[in-house]
Design an enzyme around this catalytic site. Sequence first.
Site, PDB file in Angstrom:
ATOM      1  N   SER A 148      -7.520   3.325  -8.145  1.00 52.62           N
ATOM      2  CA  SER A 148      -6.719   2.559  -9.107  1.00 52.62           C
ATOM      3  C   SER A 148      -7.442   1.263  -9.414  1.00 52.62           C
ATOM      4  CB  SER A 148      -5.342   2.242  -8.521  1.00 52.62           C
ATOM      5  OG  SER A 148      -4.643   1.355  -9.371  1.00 52.62           O
ATOM      6  N   TYR A 162      -0.461  -1.254  -1.584  1.00 51.88           N
ATOM      7  CA  TYR A 162      -0.985  -0.112  -2.364  1.00 51.88           C
ATOM      8  C   TYR A 162      -2.405  -0.433  -2.832  1.00 51.88           C
ATOM      9  CZ  TYR A 162      -1.483   2.791  -6.644  1.00 51.88           C
ATOM     10  OH  TYR A 162      -1.937   3.637  -7.640  1.00 51.88           O
TER      11      TYR A 162
END
Length: 253
Positions: A148, A162
């Site tokens: 990501s 995350y």
Amino acid sequence: MTGAVHRQVTIVTGGSRGIGAATVELLAAAGHSLIIGYANDEKAAERSAAAARRLGAQRLIVKADVSTEAGAEALFAAAVEHFGVVTGLVNNAGLTAHIGDLADTPVQVIRRVIDVNLVGAVLCSRRAAQLMSTRRGGGGGAIVNVSSAAATLGSAHEYVHYAAAKAGVDALTVGLARELAAEGVRVNAVAPGTVRTDIHAAAGDPDRVERIAARIPLGRAAEPTEIAPAIRWLLSDEARYVTGATIRVAGGL
Ligand code: NAP
């Protein structure tokens, strides 16, 4: 790639929905046989498998929690049993689960997010290395990790744990690429920015995509179909000299 020798058999974790489902469709169209992993949503997995079938691909769905050794093993065991070989792994299963400052995030949420996004990718990659490495008797292959843009942006006030997990995925990509380079296995990553999938609603913020669109240089979030081509390319023979790379597909983020 044509012919039995070059047959591609690819596991897509989280292949039931979102980026994973879009990847399954593109790989099916490119002639891969597919193992479509999922955690809970069997109907979505069946929809993804039906799309692959319409494109002429051999496919099966496997319910397996990637954060466990047994789950990772189940995906590969199914692939070997049904197709005899595994040549590709897309570590795509992931979740954000919760949005907020770290100080307000429950510990069990932090552990789950790291378990699925990072430990899951590590466990599945470990099994792939055992089976694909030419030094260990395998036929080689390719791994693509879905990272990501969060890994480099840090995701303050949203989910820094995350982002930390995805930074771990980036380190996994570089390290394992070097470890397996001489053993016939390439390891790369794709780092999406913000993509229009269920992941945001599942974290309790269904409007996140619209809310942050203005912050994205290209002015909008991506569709899953705009992420999947990079994954397909990294798995393909066209990318045979590419390993240890992270391709950012993030609209300028
Ligand atoms: P999504 O639409 O919410 O789909 C998540 C997929 O992962 C589903 O197939 C789900 O299975 C599966 N999954 C979740 N937990 C699992 C577990 N423990 N074991 C096995 N499978 C599991 O998510 P997405 O947005 O497509 O995200 C895919 C990947 O892209 C993730 O790694 C995510 O971090 C990354 N990413 C997404 C964005 C974004 O903005 N959407 C941005 C950057 C990176 P079920 O269907 O059974 O629940």
